[in-house]
Write a protein that holds these residues in place. Structure first.
Motif, PDB file in Angstrom:
ATOM      1  N   CYS A  97      57.472 -71.182 107.905  1.00  0.00           N
ATOM      2  CA  CYS A  97      57.077 -70.802 106.550  1.00  0.00           C
ATOM      3  C   CYS A  97      57.582 -71.878 105.599  1.00  0.00           C
ATOM      4  CB  CYS A  97      57.667 -69.434 106.184  1.00  0.00           C
ATOM      5  SG  CYS A  97      57.328 -68.892 104.486  1.00  0.00           S
ATOM      6  N   CYS A 138      59.747 -65.346 106.033  1.00  0.00           N
ATOM      7  CA  CYS A 138      59.027 -65.148 104.779  1.00  0.00           C
ATOM      8  C   CYS A 138      59.942 -65.434 103.592  1.00  0.00           C
ATOM      9  CB  CYS A 138      58.494 -63.718 104.700  1.00  0.00           C
ATOM     10  SG  CYS A 138      57.202 -63.489 103.458  1.00  0.00           S
ATOM     11  N   TYR A 139      59.340 -65.822 102.481  1.00  0.00           N
ATOM     12  CA  TYR A 139      60.090 -66.086 101.254  1.00  0.00           C
ATOM     13  C   TYR A 139      60.017 -64.879 100.336  1.00  0.00           C
ATOM     14  CZ  TYR A 139      61.380 -68.193  96.773  1.00  0.00           C
ATOM     15  OH  TYR A 139      61.973 -68.468  95.566  1.00  0.00           O
ATOM     16  N   ASP A 140      61.171 -64.461  99.828  1.00  0.00           N
ATOM     17  CA  ASP A 140      61.269 -63.346  98.883  1.00  0.00           C
ATOM     18  C   ASP A 140      61.480 -63.921  97.489  1.00  0.00           C
ATOM     19  OD1 ASP A 140      61.756 -61.098  97.417  1.00  0.00           O
ATOM     20  OD2 ASP A 140      63.442 -60.385  98.605  1.00  0.00           O
ATOM     21  N   TYR A 199      64.956 -66.792 101.659  1.00  0.00           N
ATOM     22  CA  TYR A 199      64.132 -66.648 102.847  1.00  0.00           C
ATOM     23  C   TYR A 199      64.736 -65.590 103.752  1.00  0.00           C
ATOM     24  CZ  TYR A 199      61.394 -70.732 101.631  1.00  0.00           C
ATOM     25  OH  TYR A 199      60.541 -71.611 100.993  1.00  0.00           O
ATOM     26  N   SER A 253      52.672 -64.750 107.716  1.00  0.00           N
ATOM     27  CA  SER A 253      53.399 -64.654 106.446  1.00  0.00           C
ATOM     28  C   SER A 253      52.459 -64.941 105.283  1.00  0.00           C
ATOM     29  CB  SER A 253      54.567 -65.641 106.440  1.00  0.00           C
ATOM     30  OG  SER A 253      55.242 -65.609 105.204  1.00  0.00           O
ATOM     31  N   CYS A 302      55.024 -60.894 102.470  1.00  0.00           N
ATOM     32  CA  CYS A 302      54.921 -59.907 103.548  1.00  0.00           C
ATOM     33  C   CYS A 302      54.631 -60.631 104.863  1.00  0.00           C
ATOM     34  CB  CYS A 302      53.806 -58.895 103.281  1.00  0.00           C
ATOM     35  SG  CYS A 302      54.061 -57.860 101.813  1.00  0.00           S
ATOM     36  N   VAL A 303      55.029 -59.997 105.967  1.00  0.00           N
ATOM     37  CA  VAL A 303      54.735 -60.523 107.297  1.00  0.00           C
ATOM     38  C   VAL A 303      53.935 -59.468 108.046  1.00  0.00           C
ATOM     39  CG1 VAL A 303      55.664 -61.528 109.412  1.00  0.00           C
ATOM     40  CG2 VAL A 303      56.905 -61.808 107.263  1.00  0.00           C
ATOM     41  N   TYR A 344      53.142 -54.220 108.580  1.00  0.00           N
ATOM     42  CA  TYR A 344      53.715 -55.368 107.873  1.00  0.00           C
ATOM     43  C   TYR A 344      55.067 -55.012 107.294  1.00  0.00           C
ATOM     44  CZ  TYR A 344      51.993 -53.180 103.507  1.00  0.00           C
ATOM     45  OH  TYR A 344      51.746 -52.325 102.450  1.00  0.00           O
ATOM     46  N   SER A 363      45.892 -66.411 108.377  1.00  0.00           N
ATOM     47  CA  SER A 363      46.017 -66.555 106.929  1.00  0.00           C
ATOM     48  C   SER A 363      44.845 -67.390 106.437  1.00  0.00           C
ATOM     49  CB  SER A 363      47.344 -67.234 106.571  1.00  0.00           C
ATOM     50  OG  SER A 363      47.417 -67.505 105.181  1.00  0.00           O
TER      51      SER A 363
END
Length: 302
Positions: free
Chosen positions: A105, A150-152, A158, A203, A207-208, A229, A256
């Motif tokens: 990611c 994933c990035y928050d 991450y 990702s 969300c994943v 997810y 994606s």
């Protein structure tokens, strides 16, 4: 997914000895480029290092494609041309022999060594910085059912997600700690199937996503399967209703597409393309495959 910044230096740092080049590279990247250029003529090694830093600073990660060549070896390519911007990046940790790449990611790569069931590494091939960490949860199993990275944006962090039989664990990279979450799903019983491999999630936008069917987690969506997810903002597992457009012998692969969750599949001769927008999956197009010829058309969704 990209957030308009160099994503990886936060919380990802070296924890073992590196060679001289890596040490000097790590030190020099913290200095202003204008000052570094004055010292290019000190020696050939310094010139090579400063040239690499100059090239990396002039090229934004958001315009680069990370290509996995083989175990632990990567290169960056320019999206606007076939030029190799940074080539042959080898994962620097020597005891990670033949590492397995699980998912990625934003130029961050989650890797695992086959020598230790619990140890993972998060590596940025762009800056060559990394961190290793050990998962404190096993649940009697050596391989998680699924994984994700994933990035928050709400926490500027991450997160690494590992899925086991009845729970998942989340590693918060920036703060360096773990949380354990119970999986609530109508198909949670499918996770009792012993996994043959760790399935990477897709990702997208915080969300994943994975597919969950009777045979456990995978990236293929079939009849009687559903999409589950993990929302990194709420730290919760959620599920979507079973799609009603998949035929008995059809399968669709999660991917994606243009920053959205996409599905492609159908029959041997035609691929239907679906995209999820605002929680709804709708048809977007169809690609026909006949030998070496392809054709495409838009679907109206009716």
């Amino acid at each position: 997914m990209n957030h308009g910044k160099q994503p990886s230096k936060q919380g990802v740092k070296q924890d073992t000895a590196m060679d001289v080049y890596d040490i000097q590279f790590s030190i020099f990247t913290r200095l202003p480029l204008k000052s570094l250029l004055r010292f290019q003529s000190v020696s050939k090694p310094w010139n090579a290092i400063i040239s690499d830093i100059k090239k990396s600073k002039e090229t934004s990660p958001k315009n680069l494609l990370l290509v996995h060549l083989n175990d632990g070896l990567f290169e960056f390519r320019d999206l606007e041309s076939p030029q190799i911007v940074i080539g042959n990046r080898q994962f620097p940790l020597k005891r990670f022999l033949y590492p397995t790449t699980l998912c990625s990611c934003d130029c961050l790569v989650l890797m695992k060594t086959p020598m230790d069931y619990n140890e993972y590494a998060l590596w940025n091939p762009y800056t060559n910085e990394y961190r290793t960490f050990v998962c404190p949860y096993q649940n009697g199993m050596s391989t998680p059912h699924g994984c994700g990275l994933c990035y928050d944006s709400s926490d500027d962090d991450y997160k690494v997600i590992l899925i086991y039989s009845s729970f998942c664990v989340v590693y918060h990279v920036k703060r360096n700690y773990w949380t354990k979450k119970t999986i609530v799903s109508s198909r949670v019983g499918s996770l009792n199937v012993r996994p043959w491999e760790c399935i990477p999630g897709i990702s997208v936008d915080g969300c994943v996503f994975w597919s969950l069917g009777f045979l456990g987690i995978n990236q293929l969506l079939r009849r009687m399967s559903m999409i589950i997810y993990f929302d990194v903002k709420s730290d919760e597992f959620k599920e979507l209703p079973e799609p009603d457009f998949i035929g008995l012998r059809q399968s669709f692969r999660l991917t994606s597409l243009k920053g959205c969750v996409g599905l492609y599949g159908g029959s041997t001769y035609e691929l239907d393309i679906w995209i999820m927008e605002q929680g709804l999956i709708s048809p977007k197009g169809r690609v026909g495959l006949y030998g070496d010829r392809t054709y495409g058309k838009e679907l109206d969704g009716s």
